[in-house]
Design an enzyme around this catalytic site. Structure first.
Site, PDB file in Angstrom:
ATOM      1  N   GLY A 158      -4.369   4.370  12.559  1.00 60.06           N
ATOM      2  CA  GLY A 158      -5.081   4.629  11.303  1.00 60.06           C
ATOM      3  C   GLY A 158      -4.980   6.046  10.778  1.00 60.06           C
ATOM      4  CB  SER A 159      -2.760   8.952  11.418  1.00 59.26           C
ATOM      5  OG  SER A 159      -1.487   8.488  11.025  1.00 59.26           O
ATOM      6  CG  ASN A 160      -0.217   6.802   6.980  1.00 58.28           C
ATOM      7  OD1 ASN A 160       0.165   7.634   6.158  1.00 58.28           O
ATOM      8  ND2 ASN A 160       0.512   6.434   8.015  1.00 58.28           N
ATOM      9  CG  LEU A 166       2.140  -3.728  12.028  1.00 54.28           C
ATOM     10  CD1 LEU A 166       2.381  -3.555  13.510  1.00 54.28           C
ATOM     11  CD2 LEU A 166       3.044  -2.815  11.220  1.00 54.28           C
ATOM     12  CG  ASN A 210       4.138  -1.656   3.253  1.00 54.36           C
ATOM     13  OD1 ASN A 210       3.275  -1.330   4.069  1.00 54.36           O
ATOM     14  ND2 ASN A 210       5.384  -1.932   3.604  1.00 54.36           N
ATOM     15  CG  HIS A 227       9.330   0.479   5.832  1.00 54.89           C
ATOM     16  ND1 HIS A 227       8.938  -0.543   6.672  1.00 54.89           N
ATOM     17  CD2 HIS A 227      10.574   0.857   6.238  1.00 54.89           C
ATOM     18  CE1 HIS A 227       9.905  -0.775   7.539  1.00 54.89           C
ATOM     19  NE2 HIS A 227      10.895   0.056   7.304  1.00 54.89           N
ATOM     20  CG  ASP A 237       9.535  -3.746   5.041  1.00 55.79           C
ATOM     21  OD1 ASP A 237       8.369  -3.436   4.793  1.00 55.79           O
ATOM     22  OD2 ASP A 237       9.976  -3.902   6.197  1.00 55.79           O
ATOM     23  CD  GLU A 255       4.161   7.035   7.445  1.00 56.95           C
ATOM     24  OE1 GLU A 255       4.862   6.025   7.368  1.00 56.95           O
ATOM     25  OE2 GLU A 255       3.319   7.210   8.351  1.00 56.95           O
TER      26      GLU A 255
HETATM   27  C1  GAR Z   1       3.066   4.267   9.810  1.00 58.23           C
HETATM   28  O1  GAR Z   1       4.107   5.101  10.220  1.00 58.23           O
HETATM   29  C2  GAR Z   1       3.550   3.253   8.802  1.00 58.23           C
HETATM   30  O2  GAR Z   1       4.592   3.711   8.010  1.00 58.23           O
HETATM   31  C3  GAR Z   1       4.028   2.142   9.692  1.00 58.23           C
HETATM   32  O3  GAR Z   1       3.057   2.071  10.707  1.00 58.23           O
HETATM   33  C4  GAR Z   1       2.593   3.401  10.960  1.00 58.23           C
HETATM   34  C5  GAR Z   1       1.069   3.359  11.051  1.00 58.23           C
HETATM   35  O4  GAR Z   1       0.576   4.595  11.502  1.00 58.23           O
HETATM   36  N1  GAR Z   1       4.143   0.923   8.963  1.00 58.23           N
HETATM   37  C6  GAR Z   1       5.106   0.044   9.179  1.00 58.23           C
HETATM   38  O5  GAR Z   1       5.918   0.169  10.069  1.00 58.23           O
HETATM   39  C7  GAR Z   1       5.133  -1.149   8.238  1.00 58.23           C
HETATM   40  N2  GAR Z   1       6.374  -1.843   8.336  1.00 58.23           N
HETATM   41  P1  GAR Z   1      -0.968   4.948  11.358  1.00 58.23           P
HETATM   42  O6  GAR Z   1      -1.732   3.777  11.952  1.00 58.23           O
HETATM   43  O7  GAR Z   1      -1.137   6.191  12.159  1.00 58.23           O
HETATM   44  O8  GAR Z   1      -1.276   5.127   9.921  1.00 58.23           O
END
Ligand code: GAR
Length: 320
Positions: free
Chosen positions: A145-147, A218, A235, A237, A278, A307
């Protein structure tokens, strides 16, 4: 192996090791306590083996779970272990399979029928001016969940956008703890119900959700949801689409494939979501260089930096 487990649990590196320690401490403590309990009950080598077995099983089934929760809470991982226990109780049929929704106070209560949805908050208004309703954002995330955290922080006190809900499919995922810390309600969804198409639509509507962002979510979004939010689901990616996208290409798998292919650069793609993994219209890309020393892990760090810097800002541009 550790990385796969970390991804599966949806926790960050630090949390992962704490969780590991909690399991270790719990195992040892349960073993020691079992010895004390059998001695306290006066059991020894001559006691009937069935009684001994029952005491040991009792300690394993009940004692272990309590001790696990205790150590989990002590080491700041209550949310993870509570979800873990909930999942276990659901599997054992002790708790109902129905999804629970956290209300605004983050208590794990199902949203009762007839309960009022959270009213759309509004921007501060000058005297006599009409209030402008804020755009209500839902973040779908399954991982650490950092994003999601960056997005929540970006829109805190924002005049026209509000993060109203975090939607997650993984009990114990780090993002649930983040939502709880930030006072954002969260909804834990179940696979079968989600893929039925529009089952969760009423909940999103109750929360007044106008726009959805997938931040490390996902599962494929069902067509009913896409139709209900046309050009309103974004989304992120962790690669430069159309390369390294599609089913199975997520998180570390993407970085591993990029490094294995000997790419000299990678990056991020922010795109609208359509019915294919995607493949929706891209709205933004940013790149980073890969050097010979890079590993999937160091590349993942570079990608996260990109990101965090761009996703909240791009969401703001599109939502506005
Ligand atoms: C992120 O890097 C995002 O781009 C990726 O999952 C990670 C989640 O990180 N998403 C995908 O791969 C989607 N196909 P986070 O939980 O630290 O935000």
């Amino acid at each position: 192996m550790f990385q796969k487990l970390q991804q599966k649990w949806g926790v960050n590196h630090r949390q992962f090791w704490i969780i590991f320690i909690v399991f270790g401490l719990t195992g040892t403590t349960t073993a020691i306590l079992t010895r004390y309990v059998t001695a306290w009950l006066g059991m020894d080598a001559s006691s009937f083996w069935v009684w001994k077995l029952m005491v040991r099983l009792g300690m394993l089934v009940f004692g272990y779970q309590f001790i696990l929760l205790g150590y989990g809470a002590l080491l700041g991982q209550w949310a993870f272990f509570w979800k873990y226990e909930e999942l276990l109780l659901r599997k054992l049929g002790v708790l109902s399979q129905k999804s629970k929704i956290k209300n605004q106070n983050n208590s794990l209560e199902p949203m009762a029928k007839g309960q009022q949805p959270i009213p759309n908050s509004q921007s501060p208004i000058a005297k006599g001016q009409q209030p402008i309703p804020k755009t209500q954002l839902a973040i779908f995330a399954s991982g650490a969940g950092s994003n999601a955290q960056k997005i929540i922080e970006h829109f805190k006190n924002h005049p026209s956008v509000r993060v109203a809900l975090v939607v997650c499919n993984k009990p114990g995922a780090g993002v649930l703890q983040i939502a709880s810390d930030k006072g954002i309600p969260s909804l834990l969804i179940e696979k079968e119900r989600f893929f039925r198409g529009d089952t969760y639509l009423p909940v999103l509507k109750e929360y007044g959700i106008d726009f959805i962002v997938l931040a490390g979510f996902l599962w494929k979004v069902p067509i009913d949801l896409i139709n209900a939010y046309p050009q309103k689901i974004l989304n992120i990616h962790p690669a430069l689409l159309p390369k390294y996208g599609g089913k199975g290409m997520y998180g570390m798998h993407v970085h591993e494939a990029v490094i294995a292919a000997g790419e000299k650069q990678s990056g991020i793609t922010i795109h609208f979501v359509n019915e294919h993994f995607d493949e929706g219209a891209p709205v933004f890309q940013a790149t980073c260089l890969i050097d010979e020393k890079d590993t999937p892990e160091t590349l993942a760090q570079k990608i996260h930096v990109l990101e965090h810097a761009h996703f909240p800002v791009e969401i703001e541009k599109i939502v506005s």
